[in-house]
Design an enzyme around this catalytic site. Structure first.
Site, PDB file in Angstrom:
ATOM      1  N   ASP A 499       0.868  -1.175   0.000  1.00 44.71           N
ATOM      2  CA  ASP A 499       0.000   0.000   0.000  1.00 44.71           C
ATOM      3  C   ASP A 499       0.915   1.239   0.000  1.00 44.71           C
ATOM      4  O   ASP A 499       2.101   1.138   0.345  1.00 44.71           O
ATOM      5  CB  ASP A 499      -0.888  -0.061   1.262  1.00 44.71           C
ATOM      6  N   TYR A 500       0.371   2.403  -0.335  1.00 39.66           N
ATOM      7  CA  TYR A 500       1.242   3.577  -0.412  1.00 39.66           C
ATOM      8  C   TYR A 500       1.152   4.460   0.857  1.00 39.66           C
ATOM      9  O   TYR A 500       2.016   4.390   1.728  1.00 39.66           O
ATOM     10  CB  TYR A 500       0.922   4.376  -1.681  1.00 39.66           C
TER      11      TYR A 500
END
Ligand code: GDG
Length: 728
Positions: A499-500
């Site tokens: 995920d960022y």
């Protein structure tokens, strides 16, 4: 002192020591807490630490007292006169007591107060830890020892520590006024479980934690220094059976009959308090005066019998209060009294237990008018003692007890007329109504007695510890890391889903500012430098952001939770056939709420809408987000939408897309023998749930999650990934 495993620490030991002609006489004083503890545990297992209530003349006497207390399982903490002055009378009763009872103007602050408070808390800590064995639990009592949980924790991380706050906890606006607010909050957070009498007090405390420490809090817990700490309400009860039993004793009934005989033609209103401004004694007298003015037909038919127990007479506010009470009583009696009737009878003393029960039994009304009170046990004792349920309880809405005893006549003691009317209502109430109200209150008091209170607190403390252990087991320790690294080494086809926001980069107040750092690029490049590795950045962000930052690199990208993806040929494509007709309506609703909420903004992505409140004032953002959810919820089914309650963001999108489905599709093509998924948000839960069982799923933060493991914070992710690839 062997086998003494359950440690209670309170400012005072449950005893009275008197020095009579060089002889020491020790009398146990069994308060509610001691009774509750003895019913829950074998008394030989309990060790009580506290001040014995006396300043020894010399070392020899100190030793003597220690020896005398040993067989009673009591461990004394000796305080000098100066310590009592600065720690107890000073910081505890001239700073903490007034602030917790919403009387900031009564605060008196001397320079020595705080340093002595710290030093005495340390003294208690040393004494408690002088016991050779590690205890089952340590239960710290009350506001004099707010630093003690953290001091104990510093010495031993493993301890099982509970704390109970017997007085109210003020709203954070008020608590913020204390110069040492951070130290006090951190002091309490050394405990695993922090208890209050009421839900409102527990919420006030949580709000102060949020504000002072800037940490996210749940409804009943928060995370501080690697531990989940639970903050809950445990309304304290009384030893119900003891009061019922006492009121059946012939000698107690004789006291009651004799007491009644002094007032053959009058109804008796009783009040019992320690001398304290928080008990609303002046407010009660003012209301009684209004009652006499407003209801002349009651003259000569009622007496207010006030028993005030001497307390803290060295603190100047208390001396002043005593004088004011004297003046007010004289005023009322001089205006309305006559030769055969004194409206207010006032006694400044303490009565033996049986006499107190006799008074409860004989009185028609009990009046509790605290302007603030943690609980107020007198109100419960009155109901319990009146076994015939023929007494009316008038109870202040500012006493914790009013949250449980809802069938009392609840009053605002600051409102004289309302309280006066309540007195009148109590006087004319039918016996049936009195009985009904009293029985309803009795049921609560009987069930939620002090034994129940102790058991509930201690079992919740044990549960808290179990939750913490569970959590620690999921944490990526050195051992867990080694086994992951081992799997990594042995694998031939590895797939990373990362995920960022909140995982690879820290959250920023504005979403566009969270661009990748050089260090992050280097790390991601090193991952894909190994031909066995495939990297997918899977985010809720719009495709444009990911495209700007990562196009041209050999990372696969998934945007808008799976609506857009550049898998498998690095060319962006979006999921076709998604309905968009819902967007204008949802956007309008979001805009309306954003217009009402400074700091909120909308992120309009091609296939989803996000309402961000990261920059909104703490509390307001959560409130408005809840309002938004309430408005949107009924529309979701009709439009086939889902609402994602993320980290300071509410996102609405089509039900057909989620990170889990998107990841599974990619995983189906790659056929990896090492699958790793890391994420921090609620939307990453789909990722953890959809991917195969063998996936090494890691949640950032230790909140409840479907992930197998967790890392404490975002920075740990980078370290973890670095180590994983470097270790090869
Ligand atoms: C603090 C919080 C919270 C009173 N007069 C006599 C006497 N008492 C006993 C009563 C009762 C006790 O003293 C008073 O308890 P309260 O709860 O009413 O008030 P605080 O002393 O302020 O206690 C309070 C409590 O801690 C427990 O957490 O409820 O809010 O302020 O038990 O019976 N006992 C005898 N003679 C008296 O003349 N024997």
């Amino acid at each position: 002192m062997k086998n003494k495993k359950k440690i209670i620490i309170s400012n005072r030991l449950p005893i009275q020591i008197e020095r009579k002609k060089d002889k020491l006489i020790i009398k146990p004083s069994t308060g509610g807490l001691a009774t509750g503890l003895n019913s829950a545990f074998d008394s030989s297992e309990i060790l009580w630490v506290g001040w014995p209530g006396i300043v020894p003349k010399d070392d020899a006497e100190e030793e003597k007292i220690t020896e005398l207390l040993k067989p009673m399982n009591l461990l004394p903490v000796f305080l000098s006169k100066e310590e009592i002055r600065n720690f107890y009378e000073g910081y505890s009763n001239e700073v903490l007591w007034p602030i917790c009872h919403y009387q900031p103007s009564y605060i008196h602050f001397d320079r020595e107060y705080w340093s002595t408070y710290v030093a005495v808390n340390k003294k208690f800590c040393e004494t408690a830890l002088s016991i050779p064995q590690s205890p089952d639990f340590i239960w710290v009592q009350d506001y004099q020892l707010m630093l003690l949980p953290q001091l104990l924790r510093q010495e031993n991380k493993e301890l099982n520590i509970g704390y109970f706050h017997h007085i109210p906890f003020p709203s954070e606006e008020l608590f913020m006024n204390i110069p040492q607010r951070k130290e006090l909050i951190e002091g309490l957070l050394g405990a695993d479980l922090v208890g209050f009498h009421t839900f409102a007090d527990s919420q006030n405390f949580l709000n102060s934690c949020k504000k002072i420490l800037n940490v996210p809090c749940g409804h009943n817990q928060l995370k501080h220094k690697d531990r989940h700490i639970f903050i809950e309400s445990f309304p304290m009860g009384i030893d119900y059976d003891k009061f019922v039993h006492a009121s059946s004793l012939p000698e107690v009934n004789a006291i009651a009959t004799q007491f009644r005989s002094h007032f053959p033609d009058q109804k008796i209103i009783i009040s019992v308090d320690r001398l304290d401004y928080s008990k609303g004694i002046l407010e009660r007298l003012r209301a009684f005066l209004t009652f006499l003015e407003k209801y002349p037909e009651s003259h000569s038919k009622v007496v207010l019998y006030m028993l005030i127990v001497p307390s803290r007479d060295k603190v100047s506010q208390y001396k002043k209060l005593k004088d004011e009470i004297n003046r007010k009583v004289s005023e009322i009696n001089s205006i309305y009294g006559n030769l055969s009737w004194t409206p207010v009878l006032y006694f400044y003393k303490s009565l033996p237990f049986e006499e107190l029960i006799g008074l409860y039994l004989a009185s028609d009304i009990c009046m509790v008018t605290s302007t603030r009170d943690g609980m107020n046990l007198v109100s419960k004792e009155y109901i319990a003692s009146n076994t015939r349920s023929n007494g009316v309880l008038i109870l202040s809405e500012f006493a914790g007890a009013s949250k449980e005893l809802v069938d009392a006549l609840i009053v605002n003691p600051y409102n004289r007329t309302e309280t006066a009317d309540c007195i009148y209502q109590a006087l004319i109430m039918s016996p049936e109504e009195i009985h009904e109200r009293s029985e309803a209150n009795r049921q609560i008091i009987q069930k939620f007695n002090v034994q129940h209170w102790v058991r509930l607190f201690i079992s919740r403390l044990a549960e808290t510890k179990a939750i913490q252990r569970d959590e620690w087991a999921r944490r990526i320790s050195d051992k867990v890391f080694s086994s992951i690294a081992e799997r990594y080494r042995k694998s031939h086809n590895r797939l990373f889903f990362l995920d960022y926001d909140g995982t690879l980069v820290k959250f920023q107040n504005h979403a566009q500012k969270a661009s990748p750092t050089v260090l992050l690029y280097n790390l991601l490049d090193s991952i894909i430098a190994d031909p066995l590795n495939t990297l997918v950045i899977i985010s809720g962000r719009a495709q444009e952001s990911l495209s700007t930052w990562f196009d041209g690199r050999s990372y696969y990208l998934v945007a808008e939770h799976g609506i857009w993806s550049n898998f498998p040929n690095f060319n962006w494509a979006y999921k076709k056939g998604l309905a968009l007709h819902w967007m204008p309506e949802v956007k309008k609703i979001m805009e309306k709420l954003a217009d009402q909420t400074p700091g909120a903004y909308i992120e309009a992505k091609p296939y989803s809408l996000a309402w961000h409140y990261r920059k909104v004032e703490l509390g307001l953002g959560e409130l408005k987000a809840a309002e938004l959810k309430e408005i949107l919820n009924p529309m979701l089914n009709d439009y086939g939408l889902q609402l994602l309650d993320g980290n300071a963001v509410i996102e609405v999108k089509n039900t057909e897309v989620n990170k889990g489905k998107a990841a599974l599709e990619i995983a189906g093509h790659i056929k990896a023998d090492f699958l790793l998924a890391i994420g921090d948000d609620i939307t990453d839960e789909d990722l953890f749930k959809y991917l195969p069982q063998s996936t090494i799923s890691i949640k950032v933060g230790s909140n409840k999650s479907a992930a197998k493991y967790y890392l404490d914070q975002q920075e740990d992710v980078l370290q973890f990934l670095n180590q994983l690839i470097i270790k090869q």
